[in-house]
Design an enzyme around this catalytic site. Sequence first.
Site, PDB file in Angstrom:
ATOM      1  N   SER A  94       0.810  -1.224   0.000  1.00 22.33           N
ATOM      2  CA  SER A  94       0.000   0.000   0.000  1.00 22.33           C
ATOM      3  C   SER A  94       0.844   1.276   0.000  1.00 22.33           C
ATOM      4  CB  SER A  94      -0.950   0.015   1.198  1.00 22.33           C
ATOM      5  OG  SER A  94      -0.242   0.164   2.410  1.00 22.33           O
TER       6      SER A  94
ATOM      7  N   LYS B  44       0.970   4.057   6.936  1.00 23.24           N
ATOM      8  CA  LYS B  44       0.448   4.978   5.913  1.00 23.24           C
ATOM      9  C   LYS B  44       1.081   6.354   6.111  1.00 23.24           C
ATOM     10  CE  LYS B  44      -2.840   1.916   4.808  1.00 23.24           C
ATOM     11  NZ  LYS B  44      -2.824   1.144   3.548  1.00 23.24           N
TER      12      LYS B  44
END
Length: 266
Positions: free
Chosen positions: A45, A108
């Site tokens: 991701s 993230k």
Amino acid sequence: MQTDNTKSNTNKTAKQEWGSFAFVICIALLIRILIMEPFNVPTGSMKATILENDYIFSTKYSYGYSNYSLSFFDFIPLFKGRIFAREPDRGDIVVFRPPNDMSVRYIKRLIGLPGDKIQLIDDVIYINDKKIERTEVGTYISEEGIKYLKFKETLPNGRTYFSYKLAPIYGVIYNDRYSNTDVFYVPEGQYFFLGDNRDQSNDSRVNLGFVPFENFIAKAQFIWFSTKITWWDNDIGVINLVLKLKPWIESVRLNRIFRNLYNTDA
């Protein structure tokens, strides 16, 4: 014949050795709990800033401490909130517990602060109705041969980084719902996160939602090791582990070792 004196000295030496060993273990645990902790990243991701099977070091003290940031004790409700709290910055790469699944850890990039209005329009991030600087700087071809468009983005605080978007195939744009989103109003005490791999990230645009400050574990700093394949697997058995050792060693990504995650020179 062993005298009482000799036995006493032997026992004393053994106790000293065990004491030294216990001291070293305690120091190592304290470092991991309070200062720095390694993490393995199993997903893509954050590609290509962080690849699958990158091993990163993160600093535990960067945001202070919460129940979730204390390794080995995060399952025990010791306290609520954070102690010695320090505010995070836009653009930080954060390891945290997602509020919808406390059994895993996500990594993230922090984009939205409490009170912010966030929206993506045609892949461009708007923060409080102002679009950030975004320039296409080239392409990236993954190890699987997948082509991505590479962009340099600059946040309002001056932090720059690269983001990646799957290149259109025959003019078809991948996953348009990620490119054009609803408006998000970030609540107090919570934060908005995106993955640098914009089309393949479960982040605040979709299932993740906002992340409370209390859920922050650490700030990612640099890659200390990286491999293309995983060696250890509980299900494959000892013999297969031995057979897999050589290809695992050959898969080491030497060019990624000790890479600063905030370096945009590459």
